[in-house]
Each structure stands twice: as C-alpha cells, then as structure tokens.
Design an enzyme around this catalytic site. Sequence first.
Site, PDB file in Angstrom:
ATOM      1  N   ASP A 137       1.618 -18.208 -85.693  1.00  0.00           N
ATOM      2  CA  ASP A 137       2.959 -18.742 -85.432  1.00  0.00           C
ATOM      3  C   ASP A 137       2.936 -20.160 -84.891  1.00  0.00           C
ATOM      4  OD1 ASP A 137       3.826 -16.208 -86.198  1.00  0.00           O
ATOM      5  OD2 ASP A 137       3.636 -15.470 -84.146  1.00  0.00           O
ATOM      6  N   LYS A 152       2.701 -23.022 -89.349  1.00  0.00           N
ATOM      7  CA  LYS A 152       2.005 -23.243 -90.625  1.00  0.00           C
ATOM      8  C   LYS A 152       2.999 -23.394 -91.769  1.00  0.00           C
ATOM      9  CE  LYS A 152      -0.210 -19.350 -89.959  1.00  0.00           C
ATOM     10  NZ  LYS A 152       0.075 -19.041 -88.543  1.00  0.00           N
ATOM     11  N   ASN A 168       2.195  -9.130 -93.233  1.00  0.00           N
ATOM     12  CA  ASN A 168       2.205  -9.228 -91.760  1.00  0.00           C
ATOM     13  C   ASN A 168       2.584 -10.650 -91.325  1.00  0.00           C
ATOM     14  OD1 ASN A 168      -0.218 -10.153 -92.835  1.00  0.00           O
ATOM     15  ND2 ASN A 168      -1.517  -9.414 -91.185  1.00  0.00           N
ATOM     16  N   GLY A 198       4.568 -14.246 -91.086  1.00  0.00           N
ATOM     17  CA  GLY A 198       5.972 -14.672 -91.138  1.00  0.00           C
ATOM     18  C   GLY A 198       5.983 -16.177 -90.994  1.00  0.00           C
ATOM     19  N   HIS A 199       6.184 -16.868 -92.092  1.00  0.00           N
ATOM     20  CA  HIS A 199       6.142 -18.335 -92.098  1.00  0.00           C
ATOM     21  C   HIS A 199       7.564 -18.865 -92.287  1.00  0.00           C
ATOM     22  CE1 HIS A 199       1.664 -18.319 -93.514  1.00  0.00           C
ATOM     23  NE2 HIS A 199       1.849 -17.692 -92.378  1.00  0.00           N
ATOM     24  N   ARG A 228     -14.733   0.810-100.109  1.00  0.00           N
ATOM     25  CA  ARG A 228     -14.922   0.890-101.569  1.00  0.00           C
ATOM     26  C   ARG A 228     -14.136   2.016-102.234  1.00  0.00           C
ATOM     27  NH1 ARG A 228     -21.219   0.402-100.620  1.00  0.00           N
ATOM     28  NH2 ARG A 228     -20.478   1.792 -99.007  1.00  0.00           N
ATOM     29  N   GLN A 266      -1.793 -15.906 -90.314  1.00  0.00           N
ATOM     30  CA  GLN A 266      -2.346 -15.676 -88.979  1.00  0.00           C
ATOM     31  C   GLN A 266      -2.999 -16.954 -88.418  1.00  0.00           C
ATOM     32  OE1 GLN A 266      -3.159 -12.976 -91.498  1.00  0.00           O
ATOM     33  NE2 GLN A 266      -1.148 -12.362 -90.815  1.00  0.00           N
ATOM     34  N   ARG A 289       9.491  -9.150 -82.421  1.00  0.00           N
ATOM     35  CA  ARG A 289       9.029  -8.918 -81.038  1.00  0.00           C
ATOM     36  C   ARG A 289       8.975 -10.234 -80.277  1.00  0.00           C
ATOM     37  NH1 ARG A 289       3.348  -6.101 -82.123  1.00  0.00           N
ATOM     38  NH2 ARG A 289       3.400  -7.555 -83.865  1.00  0.00           N
ATOM     39  N   LYS A 309       6.104 -28.321 -81.991  1.00  0.00           N
ATOM     40  CA  LYS A 309       6.974 -27.835 -80.921  1.00  0.00           C
ATOM     41  C   LYS A 309       6.887 -28.560 -79.565  1.00  0.00           C
ATOM     42  CE  LYS A 309       8.407 -23.566 -81.635  1.00  0.00           C
ATOM     43  NZ  LYS A 309       8.575 -22.127 -81.898  1.00  0.00           N
ATOM     44  N   ASP A 313       8.939 -30.596 -78.532  1.00  0.00           N
ATOM     45  CA  ASP A 313      10.329 -30.681 -78.059  1.00  0.00           C
ATOM     46  C   ASP A 313      10.685 -29.516 -77.147  1.00  0.00           C
ATOM     47  OD1 ASP A 313       9.947 -29.565 -80.854  1.00  0.00           O
ATOM     48  OD2 ASP A 313      11.915 -28.722 -80.385  1.00  0.00           O
TER      49      ASP A 313
HETATM   50  P1  GDP Z   1       3.842 -19.741 -88.810  1.00  0.00           P
HETATM   51  O1  GDP Z   1       3.654 -18.268 -88.843  1.00  0.00           O
HETATM   52  O2  GDP Z   1       2.633 -20.461 -88.319  1.00  0.00           O
HETATM   53  O3  GDP Z   1       4.356 -20.301 -90.097  1.00  0.00           O
HETATM   54  O4  GDP Z   1       4.969 -20.020 -87.710  1.00  0.00           O
HETATM   55  P2  GDP Z   1       6.349 -19.201 -87.521  1.00  0.00           P
HETATM   56  O5  GDP Z   1       7.293 -19.577 -88.579  1.00  0.00           O
HETATM   57  O6  GDP Z   1       6.077 -17.765 -87.315  1.00  0.00           O
HETATM   58  O7  GDP Z   1       6.791 -19.744 -86.092  1.00  0.00           O
HETATM   59  C1  GDP Z   1       7.002 -21.087 -85.849  1.00  0.00           C
HETATM   60  C2  GDP Z   1       8.451 -21.254 -85.392  1.00  0.00           C
HETATM   61  O8  GDP Z   1       8.616 -22.533 -84.810  1.00  0.00           O
HETATM   62  C3  GDP Z   1       9.443 -21.209 -86.526  1.00  0.00           C
HETATM   63  O9  GDP Z   1      10.619 -20.607 -86.070  1.00  0.00           O
HETATM   64  C4  GDP Z   1       9.687 -22.666 -86.872  1.00  0.00           C
HETATM   65  O10 GDP Z   1      10.958 -22.881 -87.430  1.00  0.00           O
HETATM   66  C5  GDP Z   1       9.578 -23.291 -85.517  1.00  0.00           C
HETATM   67  N1  GDP Z   1       9.088 -24.676 -85.485  1.00  0.00           N
HETATM   68  C6  GDP Z   1       8.132 -25.261 -86.246  1.00  0.00           C
HETATM   69  N2  GDP Z   1       7.915 -26.522 -85.836  1.00  0.00           N
HETATM   70  C7  GDP Z   1       8.754 -26.732 -84.799  1.00  0.00           C
HETATM   71  C8  GDP Z   1       8.986 -27.834 -83.922  1.00  0.00           C
HETATM   72  O11 GDP Z   1       8.342 -28.879 -84.011  1.00  0.00           O
HETATM   73  N3  GDP Z   1       9.926 -27.678 -82.936  1.00  0.00           N
HETATM   74  C9  GDP Z   1      10.613 -26.512 -82.792  1.00  0.00           C
HETATM   75  N4  GDP Z   1      11.501 -26.442 -81.796  1.00  0.00           N
HETATM   76  N5  GDP Z   1      10.423 -25.461 -83.592  1.00  0.00           N
HETATM   77  C10 GDP Z   1       9.494 -25.560 -84.567  1.00  0.00           C
HETATM   78  P1  IMO Z   2       1.588 -15.614 -88.997  1.00  0.00           P
HETATM   79  O1  IMO Z   2       0.999 -15.853 -90.365  1.00  0.00           O
HETATM   80  C1  IMO Z   2       1.255 -13.651 -85.125  1.00  0.00           C
HETATM   81  C2  IMO Z   2      -1.055  -9.931 -85.039  1.00  0.00           C
HETATM   82  C3  IMO Z   2      -0.292  -8.686 -84.669  1.00  0.00           C
HETATM   83  C4  IMO Z   2      -1.392  -7.899 -83.980  1.00  0.00           C
HETATM   84  C5  IMO Z   2      -2.622  -8.247 -84.800  1.00  0.00           C
HETATM   85  C6  IMO Z   2      -2.975  -7.225 -85.869  1.00  0.00           C
HETATM   86  O2  IMO Z   2       3.067 -15.583 -88.984  1.00  0.00           O
HETATM   87  O3  IMO Z   2       0.947 -16.509 -87.986  1.00  0.00           O
HETATM   88  P2  IMO Z   2      -1.907  -6.621 -88.225  1.00  0.00           P
HETATM   89  O4  IMO Z   2      -0.547  -6.136 -88.582  1.00  0.00           O
HETATM   90  O5  IMO Z   2      -2.311  -7.876 -88.877  1.00  0.00           O
HETATM   91  O6  IMO Z   2      -2.950  -5.547 -88.380  1.00  0.00           O
HETATM   92  O7  IMO Z   2      -1.833  -6.902 -86.627  1.00  0.00           O
HETATM   93  O8  IMO Z   2      -2.347  -9.479 -85.425  1.00  0.00           O
HETATM   94  N1  IMO Z   2      -0.494 -10.704 -86.164  1.00  0.00           N
HETATM   95  C7  IMO Z   2       0.185 -11.836 -86.035  1.00  0.00           C
HETATM   96  N2  IMO Z   2       0.584 -12.496 -84.922  1.00  0.00           N
HETATM   97  N3  IMO Z   2       1.533 -14.161 -86.351  1.00  0.00           N
HETATM   98  C8  IMO Z   2       1.088 -13.531 -87.468  1.00  0.00           C
HETATM   99  O9  IMO Z   2       1.179 -14.086 -88.687  1.00  0.00           O
HETATM  100  C9  IMO Z   2       0.443 -12.285 -87.333  1.00  0.00           C
HETATM  101  N4  IMO Z   2      -0.062 -11.400 -88.209  1.00  0.00           N
HETATM  102  C10 IMO Z   2      -0.641 -10.444 -87.491  1.00  0.00           C
HETATM  103  O10 IMO Z   2       0.781  -8.981 -83.813  1.00  0.00           O
HETATM  104  O11 IMO Z   2      -1.592  -8.415 -82.682  1.00  0.00           O
HETATM  105 MG    MG Z   3       4.533 -16.569 -88.068  1.00  0.00          MG
END
Ligand code: GDP
Ligand code: IMO
Ligand code: MG
Length: 445
Positions: free
Chosen positions: A13, A16, A38, A40-41, A144, A224, A303, A331, A333
């Site tokens: 998170d 990416k 799993n 969430g981008h 396997r 991840q 969560r 982030k 900001d």
């Molecule tokens: P990822 O899994 O690495 O793609 O990241 P996520 O999307 O799960 O979480 C990143 C969160 O931060 C998202 O809600 C983005 O919209 C937000 N985000 C990304 N860059 C910035 C930033 O520079 N500032 C703020 N405030 N939010 C950001």
């Molecule tokens: P992105 O790509 C944050 C965490 C889960 C748990 C562990 C194992 O959005 O960064 P799993 O379901 O993969 O077997 O869970 O990994 N986890 C993540 N945490 N961002 C993710 O993806 C995650 N994908 C899995 O919370 O701790």
């Molecule tokens: Mg994410």
Amino acid sequence: MPNVVVLGTQWGDEGKGKVVDLLSPAFDVVARYQGGHNAGHTVFVRGRKIVLHLIPSGVLHPRKLCVIGNGVVFSPRAFWEEAEALRELGIAVKPSNVVISANAHLILPYHLLLDRASEERLGEKKIGTTCRGIGPAYEDKAGRRGIRVADLLDPDGLREKIEDNLREKNPELERCGLPPLDSRAVFEEFARYGERLRPHIADASRLLHDRMRRGQSVLFESAQGVLLDLDHGTYPFVTSSNPTAGGAATGLGIAPRWISAVLGVTKVYTTRVGSGPFPTEIKDARAAILLERGKEYGATTGRPRRCGWFDAVAVSYACRLNGIDRLAFTKPDVLDGLDEIPVCVGYAYKGTSVRDFPVETRVLERVAPRYKIFPGWKSPLAGVTDYARFPQRFKDYLRALEDLVEARACIVSTGVERRQTALRDAKLRRVADPQKIRSGLRSRG
Ligand code: GDP
Ligand code: IMO
Ligand code: MG
C-alpha cells in the site's frame, strides 16, 4: 526504453498503483508477476477512484498490453468481476489488451474456504490474510497438485483434476465444519470460465520475450511489498509469493538480464495490514492522524491499516534486496502540519545497536527503534508539483531519508491524482508527464 520493475519497499500500500499508472504511458507492456486479487492498487482519474486487484494498473491506458504472469494466482471469478467493473467505467478488457499466462495457477472455491478456516483456527495467532485463497492456492502449486489456467481449456483433464483435488479437500473442509463441495458444480463453473478466457490465454513468457526482442519496453508491476515476501519478509506474517525483484523473472518467465532497473515505491511513513512485527508502529493518538488523513484503510478488505513512522532500517533492507537506487516517495502531504516527525534510524536489541533488518522474526518483534526527530513543515505539500517549491524543511527531511536508505528520490507524489506529482528528473518529465496523460475513463470502447 529500459524494462523496469516497480515494487513496494514496505508492507504494501505504498502507492504502487498510482506510480504504475503514472509511468505506464512510457512503456508498451505492463506485466504483473505475483500475488493475486489480495492486492488493492488505487488510481484516481479525474476525481474518480478505481481500485485494481488482479488486472495490472496499466489497463487504464489505451494501447498498452497488460500481462498476468505465471507467478500470479488467478481467480477467474475475481477477474470477470474486475473486468466488468472496468467495462462500466468505459475501459475495455479484451484479448488484445489483457493476456493471461497459461501457466498461472487457479484459485478454486476450496482455497477461499480453507484460507478463512485456517485463519479462524489460528485465532490470536492468525496471519490476518485477505481471505482470498492466496496461501492455499500457492500451497497446492508447491505441492504439485495445483490446477493451471491452461487446464481450463481441456475439459476432460479439468474434470479429473477437480475430482482428484476434491477427494483431498472435501475431508479437509469437513474437518473444518464446512460442507463438502460438489465436484460437478465446480467443474461446470470453471469449464465456463475456460470458454470465456480462451482468447486471453497465451504463453506469456514467449510473448514478453518476443516483444522485448523487438525493442518494446515492459513495466513489471509487483503486488504487495517486499517485507511481505515469502522468503525475505517477516515470516510467517507474509504473503505466499515473491514481490522482490527476482520474482519478476520467475513470475513471468523472462531472463533476469532483461530487467534494467528497479524502482521502489515508499511511503514517507509506514503502514501494515494484518498481523506481524512492526517496530515503528505508533501506539499513541498520532496513529489516528495518519490513519484518517492518509485514509489508511485496506483497498481490498477495508481494514484499518496499522500506522507507524518511516523505518530506514526496513527500507534500506528493501533497497539492498532489490538493487534499488531510485525511489518514488508518496504521501508526504499526510504529514503536513505536524510539529515533529520521528524517523527510525536504527534499532536496539538487548542493549546493542542493530543496523541490518533482522532476518529472525522473534528478534524483529523485540527490537526498540531509535528515532531521529525532524521538524515538520508549515506550508502544505498537497498538490505541489515542482520540486523547487517544496518547503525547505521537507527537502531536508527527504534528503535525510535518501541518505539513510542510500537511494535517490526521482518521484514525489503529493496527492492521489496523477497531476499531484513532482518529477525530479528531466528525462522522467519527458516520458511521464502527468499533464500529458491522455487516457481516462470512457476514453475507449
Ligand atoms: P498500492 O497497493 O501500493 O497500490 O497502494 P494503495 O492503493 O493500496 O494505497 C495507497 C493509497 O494512498 C491510495 O488510496 C492512493 O490513492 C493514496 N495515495 C497515493 N499517493 C498519495 C499521495 O501522494 N498523497 C495522498 N494523500 N494519498 C496518496
Ligand atoms: P497491495 O498490493 C497490504 C497482507 C495481508 C496479510 C498478509 C497475507 O495492495 O500492496 P494474503 O491474503 O496475501 O495471504 O495475506 O499479507 N497483504 C497485504 N497488505 N497490501 C497488500 O497488497 C496486501 N496483500 C496481502 O494483510 O497480512
Ligand atoms: Mg494496496
């Protein structure tokens, strides 16, 4: 154009999705190499929030080929749901823009049930998985007995494999107090997926190789973060695949020499979802500030994320593991207006100072972070796109992070939107100018 891995340097998170979306126009292909739904981008396009789980974030851009590699565990159900949601936004998911490796392993209904049951059984010791069936699907791959995407195209073989697997899984489900699955119903559902997926299925390794040989460039997108890597993360509180850069080679079937650079994405603080050690986790009221301002709620499960300060020991480790010398910081900001910003510059363990990220989880659980306190900046960073216009105190903070982890910031994100980004390199500004991104919702049919 080089082929670049974009990966998260913390526990996920990091942003990416935003970075991949920003860089996609500069590449021909965007390829996911591990994980599954799993992930969430999040990407914001003209104020609209789009969360991608299984489909590479490059899909939002016209004329980019997206590849789901053999290293991914693939849920056909999740794929069609995501494709449908994208279609409603005007983004087509077609065989011409989304290709799925024939060798990717499938997530079957029993994987989800067993993931949930295992978490319940573990109780207080649970991993805190996303309950998407990821771990059990990778277990079957390593054992396997997994069923692969290509198997969907051979109905007789598929039926037999599902029956064989259910002979083992049904007693397991029953031991967990769950009803057994009907092999015929599972087969019929997956045979239907096979028909729909057929035109998307390909030898992704061959395809990527041919494209790169022709001079096309590939962005390798991780899911991840590397601290969740099965081998190098905080085991057992990890995911079941390898987000580290090496995973791009095995997860796509490409030779490592095709990887020209690795870009790490790093939040200027730290978050973690699920259980496991987290040395810089904030235990006082300041955690709520980061949680609420940063909207730190899981993009997949909703969560609340655990929040902590920047951990230079952990990010240095990520840089070493992956050969990272360029970082995209996100982030800052969220830290606007704080009086003081602690940064973890080292750990203490049993009275001695620790410089390397401990490989043993029980040691990591017991380290005490050593902090250096930085003064906060007073003028807001949100939306600043010109590096020269950053407040001096933020520049000092950023410089300190760069020095601590021995990597240079080439991108600084200052908000959720594409245009809220400062690109430091002139070359990057030429190839990935957010103002020039033409793609968007309903931009193609
Ligand atoms: P990822 O899994 O690495 O793609 O990241 P996520 O999307 O799960 O979480 C990143 C969160 O931060 C998202 O809600 C983005 O919209 C937000 N985000 C990304 N860059 C910035 C930033 O520079 N500032 C703020 N405030 N939010 C950001
Ligand atoms: P992105 O790509 C944050 C965490 C889960 C748990 C562990 C194992 O959005 O960064 P799993 O379901 O993969 O077997 O869970 O990994 N986890 C993540 N945490 N961002 C993710 O993806 C995650 N994908 C899995 O919370 O701790
Ligand atoms: Mg994410």
